[in-house]
Design a protein around this motif. Structure first.
Motif, PDB file in Angstrom:
ATOM      1  N   HIS A  95      -4.665   4.297   2.801  1.00 61.70           N
ATOM      2  CA  HIS A  95      -3.524   3.590   2.225  1.00 61.70           C
ATOM      3  C   HIS A  95      -3.959   2.776   1.002  1.00 61.70           C
ATOM      4  O   HIS A  95      -4.175   1.564   1.096  1.00 61.70           O
ATOM      5  CB  HIS A  95      -2.876   2.685   3.270  1.00 61.70           C
TER       6      HIS A  95
ATOM      7  N   VAL B 181       0.828  -1.201   0.000  1.00 56.98           N
ATOM      8  CA  VAL B 181       0.000   0.000   0.000  1.00 56.98           C
ATOM      9  C   VAL B 181       0.862   1.251   0.000  1.00 56.98           C
ATOM     10  O   VAL B 181       2.052   1.219   0.334  1.00 56.98           O
ATOM     11  CB  VAL B 181      -0.941   0.025   1.228  1.00 56.98           C
ATOM     12  N   GLU B 182       0.250   2.350  -0.355  1.00 55.26           N
ATOM     13  CA  GLU B 182       0.930   3.636  -0.318  1.00 55.26           C
ATOM     14  C   GLU B 182       1.013   4.137   1.124  1.00 55.26           C
ATOM     15  O   GLU B 182       0.076   3.983   1.901  1.00 55.26           O
ATOM     16  CB  GLU B 182       0.179   4.645  -1.177  1.00 55.26           C
ATOM     17  N   GLY B 183       2.145   4.740   1.470  1.00 55.16           N
ATOM     18  CA  GLY B 183       2.296   5.366   2.777  1.00 55.16           C
ATOM     19  C   GLY B 183       2.804   4.433   3.862  1.00 55.16           C
ATOM     20  O   GLY B 183       2.889   3.217   3.682  1.00 55.16           O
ATOM     21  N   ARG B 184       3.105   5.036   4.996  1.00 49.95           N
ATOM     22  CA  ARG B 184       3.609   4.305   6.162  1.00 49.95           C
ATOM     23  C   ARG B 184       2.431   3.971   7.082  1.00 49.95           C
ATOM     24  O   ARG B 184       1.846   4.862   7.704  1.00 49.95           O
ATOM     25  CB  ARG B 184       4.653   5.144   6.903  1.00 49.95           C
ATOM     26  N   VAL B 185       2.109   2.705   7.169  1.00 48.28           N
ATOM     27  CA  VAL B 185       0.983   2.259   7.988  1.00 48.28           C
ATOM     28  C   VAL B 185       1.408   2.209   9.453  1.00 48.28           C
ATOM     29  O   VAL B 185       2.466   1.660   9.785  1.00 48.28           O
ATOM     30  CB  VAL B 185       0.482   0.876   7.531  1.00 48.28           C
TER      31      VAL B 185
ATOM     32  N   THR C 245      -3.464   2.203  12.796  1.00 46.90           N
ATOM     33  CA  THR C 245      -4.267   1.871  11.613  1.00 46.90           C
ATOM     34  C   THR C 245      -4.589   0.378  11.578  1.00 46.90           C
ATOM     35  O   THR C 245      -5.705  -0.029  11.241  1.00 46.90           O
ATOM     36  CB  THR C 245      -3.521   2.276  10.332  1.00 46.90           C
TER      37      THR C 245
ATOM     38  N   THR D 276       6.035   3.171   1.279  1.00 45.94           N
ATOM     39  CA  THR D 276       5.092   2.054   1.142  1.00 45.94           C
ATOM     40  C   THR D 276       5.114   1.161   2.370  1.00 45.94           C
ATOM     41  O   THR D 276       6.057   1.218   3.173  1.00 45.94           O
ATOM     42  CB  THR D 276       5.423   1.189  -0.101  1.00 45.94           C
ATOM     43  N   SER D 277       4.094   0.322   2.475  1.00 47.78           N
ATOM     44  CA  SER D 277       4.014  -0.646   3.580  1.00 47.78           C
ATOM     45  C   SER D 277       3.445  -1.957   3.050  1.00 47.78           C
ATOM     46  O   SER D 277       2.742  -1.989   2.035  1.00 47.78           O
ATOM     47  CB  SER D 277       3.107  -0.124   4.701  1.00 47.78           C
TER      48      SER D 277
END
Length: 275
Positions: free
Chosen positions: A215, A154-158, A162, A191-192
């Protein structure tokens, strides 16, 4: 013969059914001798009842056999195949738009196989192909609660918060949803990797859940389906399920149909479409 005559007993009449140990050996459980030992040890059940007598005869078409609590498939005509569906393949046996579909895989078998549930063209991973309609119904229908596990990039830092939100429940346009399990596998700068396990059959549910928490999914693979795991099967690869795996699926199916099914969840499609 008059109505008052009693027919003579036919000493040569064939007994009904097939000996249990012979059926087990034909199903590949073990040799006939070892099957006899399993029966005598009380490890074999027929229709839920333990059988210990070697003379027991059964009807392979209607009776249910299990060994050590694991169901045995007695019908040699049934086939179960695992496919690692690659990117770009539509989960259909006849796509109306002419896109690449599952026929390139099912046509390799003499049996008329069909897919259990679906994965969208952008989702890869474990898909079951079979000609066992009863089993397919249990595996695909969300009311029976069969778990599937996905790994999503996924996009972003989870954040851990979350992940907690995903398991405690979020609100979507078609109602609330919660993952049965969720965990964070890896976090990079942009990403995560997230692992989600759920039984819901709602349309594109994994993608929608992760999008709802900020995300969006860039890659998605289904790694497990009930007791089955994709393992090292390569993209586009297929293999017949082992007897142990088939037994696990049949056991799951029989256990599920022994209890009343819950009301089905609201879905966008009548089939399982977890993506």
């Amino acid at each position: 013969m008059t109505p008052f005559e009693i027919p003579a007993w036919d000493d040569n009449a064939e007994p009904q059914g097939v000996r249990l140990q012979k059926v087990m050996a034909a199903a590949g459980v073990a040799s006939r001798r070892v099957s006899e030992q399993l029966i005598q040890a009380g490890r074999v059940e027929v229709n839920g009842q333990i059988v210990t007598e070697l003379g027991r005869r059964i009807d392979p078409e209607n009776d249910l056999v299990s060994v050590d609590g694991v169901a045995v498939q007695l019908d040699p005509a049934k086939r179960y195949v695992m496919l690692n569906k690659p990117l770009g393949i539509v989960s259909s046996l006849a796509d109306q738009y002419g896109r690449p579909d599952l026929r390139r895989y099912t046509e390799q078998y003499e049996e008329r196989l069909f897919n259990v549930g679906r994965l969208d063209a952008e989702t890869t991973g474990l898909l079951i192909l079979t000609n066992d309609g009863d089993l397919a119904h249990v595996l695909a229908h969300p009311s029976f609660g069969v778990l599937k596990t996905y790994i999503a990039k996924v996009e972003g830092r989870v954040s851990p918060q979350t992940i907690s939100k995903l398991t405690h429940g979020i609100e979507l346009e078609d109602g609330p949803i919660a993952a049965d399990k969720a965990r964070l596998l890896d976090v990079e700068s942009e990403t995560s990797l997230v692992e989600l396990t759920l039984h819901s059959g709602r349309n594109r549910i994994v993608r929608r859940m992760l999008d709802a928490v900020g995300h969006p999914v860039t890659e998605l693979v289904r790694r497990s389906f009930g007791p089955l795991n994709l393992g090292t099967l390569k993209a586009g690869g297929m293999r017949d399920l082992t007897k142990v795996e088939v037994g696990q699926l049949l056991t799951l199916s029989r256990d599920a149909t022994d209890v009343p099914a819950a009301e089905p969840e609201a879905t966008d499609e009548t089939e399982d479409i977890e993506e």
